[in-house]
Design an enzyme around this catalytic site. Structure first.
Site, PDB file in Angstrom:
ATOM      1  CB  CYS A  71      -0.981  -0.004   1.164  1.00  0.00           C
ATOM      2  SG  CYS A  71      -0.204  -0.161   2.792  1.00  0.00           S
ATOM      3  CG  HIS A 123      -4.216  -0.636   4.147  1.00  0.00           C
ATOM      4  ND1 HIS A 123      -3.459  -1.447   3.323  1.00  0.00           N
ATOM      5  CD2 HIS A 123      -5.281  -0.262   3.411  1.00  0.00           C
ATOM      6  CE1 HIS A 123      -4.053  -1.555   2.154  1.00  0.00           C
ATOM      7  NE2 HIS A 123      -5.165  -0.845   2.169  1.00  0.00           N
ATOM      8  CG  HIS A 140      -6.645  -0.061  -1.000  1.00  0.00           C
ATOM      9  ND1 HIS A 140      -6.588  -1.223  -0.283  1.00  0.00           N
ATOM     10  CD2 HIS A 140      -7.863  -0.054  -1.600  1.00  0.00           C
ATOM     11  CE1 HIS A 140      -7.727  -1.887  -0.424  1.00  0.00           C
ATOM     12  NE2 HIS A 140      -8.521  -1.200  -1.224  1.00  0.00           N
TER      13      HIS A 140
END
Length: 170
Positions: A71, A123, A140
């Site tokens: 990510c 993340h 992402h």
């Protein structure tokens, strides 16, 4: 005594016109002035188009290329493609801008999540489109499905949401 006060007033006046000072005041909640992006509409569009070109690339821990990416590697690659320098790791990326509310979010803002039990940011993504108040899509690198777009307003993502920032430009 008067010279010292005058000097302080001059310094405060000069600093108050500085954009860093204005951003700091906004960050501290001392001003309701909207946060401005340092990126032009054209630059944001190019960043998003670059990111969308990676859809379908598999997830790879530490990856930053078409063989696979994670990510934070996706964000890093998108910005590198457009000749901008940003931090490589999610924890550093999360500090590379000014926090904003979900309601203030714009395309190009970065979004961060804590998807583990520790509640530590692990993340990241970039807001790629806003269709409505409850349709905020972000790009992402998913560990299971690779680079993709998802809606923030799903049970999983909203439950893991930590913050959104407006990234600095350098």
């Amino acid at each position: 005594m008067y010279k010292r006060i005058a000097s302080i007033v001059i310094v405060v006046f000069l600093i108050s016109s500085c954009s860093v000072w204005k951003k700091t005041i906004r960050f501290l909640g001392l001003s309701n002035v909207p946060i401005e992006t340092n990126y032009s509409i054209r630059e944001v569009d190019q960043l998003i188009q670059s990111g969308l070109s990676y859809r379908g690339i598999p997830y790879r821990t530490g990856g930053v290329d078409r063989k696979g990416m994670d990510c934070s590697g996706l964000l890093f690659r998108i910005y590198t493609d457009q000749h901008f320098q940003i931090p490589r790791l999610s924890k550093d990326q999360a500090q590379f801008g000014l926090p904003i509310s979900i309601q203030e979010a714009q395309v190009g803002d970065w979004i961060f999540f804590a998807t583990s039990q520790t509640k530590v940011i692990n993340h990241s993504g970039i807001i790629s489109q806003i269709k409505s108040a409850n349709e905020v899509y972000f790009l992402h690198a998913s560990t299971s499905k690779g680079v993709r777009e998802d809606n923030l307003y799903t049970k999983y993502w909203l439950g893991s949401f930590v913050k959104i920032i407006r990234p600095f430009k350098n």
